[in-house]
Motif scaffolding. Sequence first.
Motif, PDB file in Angstrom:
ATOM      1  N   LYS A  83       0.629  -0.980   0.170  1.00  0.00           N
ATOM      2  CA  LYS A  83      -0.025  -0.041  -0.059  1.00  0.00           C
ATOM      3  C   LYS A  83       0.976   1.228   0.016  1.00  0.00           C
ATOM      4  O   LYS A  83       0.275   2.334   0.139  1.00  0.00           O
ATOM      5  N   ALA A  84       2.159   0.989  -0.261  1.00  0.00           N
ATOM      6  CA  ALA A  84       2.934   2.371  -0.272  1.00  0.00           C
ATOM      7  C   ALA A  84       2.375   3.427  -1.235  1.00  0.00           C
ATOM      8  O   ALA A  84       2.388   4.518  -0.924  1.00  0.00           O
ATOM      9  N   CYS A  85       2.068   2.973  -2.474  1.00  0.00           N
ATOM     10  CA  CYS A  85       1.797   3.848  -3.661  1.00  0.00           C
ATOM     11  C   CYS A  85       0.302   4.503  -3.133  1.00  0.00           C
ATOM     12  O   CYS A  85      -0.058   5.630  -3.648  1.00  0.00           O
ATOM     13  N   SER A  86      -0.369   4.082  -2.153  1.00  0.00           N
ATOM     14  CA  SER A  86      -1.714   4.502  -1.476  1.00  0.00           C
ATOM     15  C   SER A  86      -1.339   5.890  -0.661  1.00  0.00           C
ATOM     16  O   SER A  86      -2.313   6.492  -0.307  1.00  0.00           O
ATOM     17  N   MET A  87      -0.276   5.753  -0.163  1.00  0.00           N
ATOM     18  CA  MET A  87      -0.019   6.681   1.247  1.00  0.00           C
ATOM     19  C   MET A  87      -0.462   8.014   0.885  1.00  0.00           C
ATOM     20  O   MET A  87      -1.080   8.757   1.789  1.00  0.00           O
ATOM     21  N   PRO A  88      -0.203   8.900  -0.432  1.00  0.00           N
ATOM     22  CA  PRO A  88      -0.676  10.144  -0.816  1.00  0.00           C
ATOM     23  C   PRO A  88      -2.147  10.170  -0.413  1.00  0.00           C
ATOM     24  O   PRO A  88      -2.794  11.295  -0.429  1.00  0.00           O
ATOM     25  N   LYS A  89      -3.118   9.042  -0.648  1.00  0.00           N
ATOM     26  CA  LYS A  89      -4.515   9.382  -0.322  1.00  0.00           C
ATOM     27  C   LYS A  89      -4.742   9.581   1.048  1.00  0.00           C
ATOM     28  O   LYS A  89      -5.841  10.231   1.165  1.00  0.00           O
ATOM     29  N   MET A  90      -3.955   9.218   2.122  1.00  0.00           N
ATOM     30  CA  MET A  90      -4.070   9.448   3.451  1.00  0.00           C
ATOM     31  C   MET A  90      -3.373  10.724   4.029  1.00  0.00           C
ATOM     32  O   MET A  90      -3.643  11.492   4.957  1.00  0.00           O
ATOM     33  N   PHE A  91      -2.253  10.986   3.298  1.00  0.00           N
ATOM     34  CA  PHE A  91      -1.241  11.806   4.118  1.00  0.00           C
ATOM     35  C   PHE A  91      -0.833  12.857   2.888  1.00  0.00           C
ATOM     36  O   PHE A  91      -0.763  12.430   1.658  1.00  0.00           O
ATOM     37  N   SER A  92      -0.631  14.207   3.424  1.00  0.00           N
ATOM     38  CA  SER A  92      -0.205  15.205   2.470  1.00  0.00           C
ATOM     39  C   SER A  92       1.251  15.173   2.282  1.00  0.00           C
ATOM     40  O   SER A  92       2.013  14.470   2.762  1.00  0.00           O
ATOM     41  N   GLU A  93       1.637  16.004   1.053  1.00  0.00           N
ATOM     42  CA  GLU A  93       3.240  15.751   0.713  1.00  0.00           C
ATOM     43  C   GLU A  93       3.965  16.170   2.040  1.00  0.00           C
ATOM     44  O   GLU A  93       5.097  15.672   2.209  1.00  0.00           O
ATOM     45  N   ASP A  94       3.643  17.216   2.721  1.00  0.00           N
ATOM     46  CA  ASP A  94       4.232  17.650   3.965  1.00  0.00           C
ATOM     47  C   ASP A  94       4.647  16.463   5.164  1.00  0.00           C
ATOM     48  O   ASP A  94       5.235  16.288   5.491  1.00  0.00           O
ATOM     49  N   ASP A  95       3.295  15.867   5.232  1.00  0.00           N
ATOM     50  CA  ASP A  95       3.223  14.546   5.997  1.00  0.00           C
ATOM     51  C   ASP A  95       4.446  13.519   5.659  1.00  0.00           C
ATOM     52  O   ASP A  95       5.052  13.009   6.657  1.00  0.00           O
ATOM     53  N   LEU A  96       4.357  13.322   4.454  1.00  0.00           N
ATOM     54  CA  LEU A  96       5.528  12.336   4.025  1.00  0.00           C
ATOM     55  C   LEU A  96       6.649  12.785   3.841  1.00  0.00           C
ATOM     56  O   LEU A  96       7.432  11.849   4.391  1.00  0.00           O
ATOM     57  N   GLU A  97       6.898  13.851   3.825  1.00  0.00           N
ATOM     58  CA  GLU A  97       8.260  14.554   3.850  1.00  0.00           C
ATOM     59  C   GLU A  97       8.611  14.504   5.349  1.00  0.00           C
ATOM     60  O   GLU A  97       9.915  14.194   5.550  1.00  0.00           O
ATOM     61  N   VAL A  98       7.882  14.650   6.484  1.00  0.00           N
ATOM     62  CA  VAL A  98       8.232  14.681   7.585  1.00  0.00           C
ATOM     63  C   VAL A  98       8.534  13.072   7.922  1.00  0.00           C
ATOM     64  O   VAL A  98       9.716  12.556   8.785  1.00  0.00           O
ATOM     65  N   MET A  99       7.711  12.127   7.501  1.00  0.00           N
ATOM     66  CA  MET A  99       8.264  10.791   7.654  1.00  0.00           C
ATOM     67  C   MET A  99       9.450  10.329   7.064  1.00  0.00           C
ATOM     68  O   MET A  99      10.291   9.609   7.562  1.00  0.00           O
ATOM     69  N   ARG A 100       9.745  10.982   5.854  1.00  0.00           N
ATOM     70  CA  ARG A 100      11.073  10.635   5.198  1.00  0.00           C
ATOM     71  C   ARG A 100      12.280  11.177   5.900  1.00  0.00           C
ATOM     72  O   ARG A 100      13.208  10.653   6.210  1.00  0.00           O
ATOM     73  N   ARG A 101      12.063  12.541   6.761  1.00  0.00           N
ATOM     74  CA  ARG A 101      13.252  13.119   7.465  1.00  0.00           C
ATOM     75  C   ARG A 101      13.310  12.157   8.732  1.00  0.00           C
ATOM     76  O   ARG A 101      14.612  12.058   8.904  1.00  0.00           O
ATOM     77  N   VAL A 102      12.537  11.576   9.281  1.00  0.00           N
ATOM     78  CA  VAL A 102      12.440  10.608  10.691  1.00  0.00           C
ATOM     79  C   VAL A 102      13.281   9.573  10.015  1.00  0.00           C
ATOM     80  O   VAL A 102      14.257   9.008  10.844  1.00  0.00           O
ATOM     81  N   ARG A 103      12.791   8.975   8.888  1.00  0.00           N
ATOM     82  CA  ARG A 103      13.516   7.653   8.520  1.00  0.00           C
ATOM     83  C   ARG A 103      15.045   8.035   8.330  1.00  0.00           C
ATOM     84  O   ARG A 103      15.885   7.184   8.569  1.00  0.00           O
ATOM     85  N   SER A 104      15.183   9.216   7.468  1.00  0.00           N
ATOM     86  CA  SER A 104      16.580   9.371   7.275  1.00  0.00           C
ATOM     87  C   SER A 104      17.843   9.720   8.456  1.00  0.00           C
ATOM     88  O   SER A 104      18.660   9.491   8.490  1.00  0.00           O
ATOM     89  N   ALA A 105      16.890  10.074   9.440  1.00  0.00           N
ATOM     90  CA  ALA A 105      17.611  10.420  10.779  1.00  0.00           C
ATOM     91  C   ALA A 105      18.137   9.102  11.413  1.00  0.00           C
ATOM     92  O   ALA A 105      19.206   9.031  11.887  1.00  0.00           O
ATOM     93  N   PHE A 106      17.480   8.156  11.047  1.00  0.00           N
ATOM     94  CA  PHE A 106      17.861   6.724  11.748  1.00  0.00           C
ATOM     95  C   PHE A 106      18.660   6.086  10.588  1.00  0.00           C
ATOM     96  O   PHE A 106      19.323   5.387  10.901  1.00  0.00           O
ATOM     97  N   ASP A 107      18.350   6.354   9.126  1.00  0.00           N
ATOM     98  CA  ASP A 107      19.110   5.468   8.253  1.00  0.00           C
ATOM     99  C   ASP A 107      19.280   6.446   7.128  1.00  0.00           C
ATOM    100  O   ASP A 107      18.718   6.597   6.061  1.00  0.00           O
TER     101      ASP A 107
END
Length: 483
Positions: free
Chosen positions: A421-445
């Motif tokens: 369901k990765a490609c459906s994530m924009p149906k639930m979250f805005s691009e700003d939301d997803l960018e925050v998630m990416r930054r959290v993930r990048s902080a760990f990895d």
Amino acid sequence: MLNVAVRQAFERALDPADVISDPVRCRAYECDGLTGYRVIPDLVLLPRDATQVAAAVRVCAEHGVPFVARGAGTGLSGGAVPVADGVVISLARLKRVLSVDPVDRRAVVEPGVTNLEITAAAAPHGLYYAPDPSSQQVCTIGGNVAENSGGAHCLKYGFTTNHVLSCQVVLPDGSVVTLGSDTGEQAGPDLRGVFLGSEGTLGITTSITVRLLRTPESVRTLLADFPSIAAAGDVVSGIVAAGIVPAAVEMMDTLAIEAAEKAVHAGYTLGVPAALVVELDGPAEECDVQFEQVKEICDRHGCTRLHIAGSPEERAAIWRGRKAAFAAVGRISPDYFVQDGVVPRTRLAEVLDRIAGMGADAGLRVANVFHAGDGNLHPLVLYSAAVGETERAEQLSGKIAELCVELGGSLSGEHGIGTDKACSMPKMFSEDDLEVMRRVRSAFDPNGICNPGKVLPTPRLCGERPGKYRPHPLEESGVIERL
């Protein structure tokens, strides 16, 4: 294909016999329970303890090798699908119950311990572990942590995150940290909460401290049949409106009941549109009073048959039917997709009616079995790959998940986003939301090697690599600028 030097580095970190490179043996790890996504990994690593897990991850970090942690492989969202030029780090050998503390009511276990084995270890002390996925006999606590699994009793007792006090975690650079504490509290940001449900994208847990609960004094269970899905849904709303918090409220439709009965003969009524399993637990006097209220609510909404479990064996039979439903669908269909979404309880009848219409439009059957108490749906899209129905079934499954979002719910309740369901994530979250998630993930990895390609819709643009933002060469030269 990993070069010889990298393979030798893994063999030094573990043991040569614990590094699998034979493509035939590696094929056993090509998918999880969602078999529609398959990738054969380059290597499979079988560490024997937490030290070897950390050593293997350090080799991955040093050589930029992507890795995917794997437990029992029972996940249903493609979260443990390997990377072709990467490695699978199997935690199957880390399966010790390290300690059980009956005074403070907690246990420390390794990630390869099955969900049900925790309760078995705690039972002699009059304790148990509350989260209980349907696959609890085989799914492991490491996978439960990754997906924040729930189970039938999550309505009253919550999900894995409510019962995990701390985790020892190997981060993507190979360092080892403890998130949380013996009390579940920790100064600063709630990194334990961030890690729980991160689907293996932030690191690998090598030991988990879980909260244990006292075994309830009384447990009362009933199985009720109804003339329609809507009537059963009204019962769920009625129970909650009465101020009763059941341990579990589960619903099954005609197809799910048919499959379960063919598999385990649990005593369900064939042909009924809907059946509810309702369970109450707690102090005996309170249970008795609330149980009578539940029976009255069932009668008020047209219950056609009410079966009350009169013994532990009858209760076990009712639950055997419910928990066998996923696997049992194989008795009525050669192939099926298991979906997982959430809607508000008040919209259960609406969403099931919409799903039935979508299935009819696609020419496919959909069986429904789900946690009605918290609106967590598990539609099973039935199809036959042999007659070319796979693509239609996959599309229908995705549309059902997105329908849940449309009706005010979410893409997943407990199975995770994974690959499915990765490609459906924009149906639930805005691009700003997803960018925050990416930054959290990048902080760990920051190098994007830990379970890449899962959860977030990557690459964001054709050819773009996941992980920390990397300026384009034209941007660095001043020809273009980032908006």
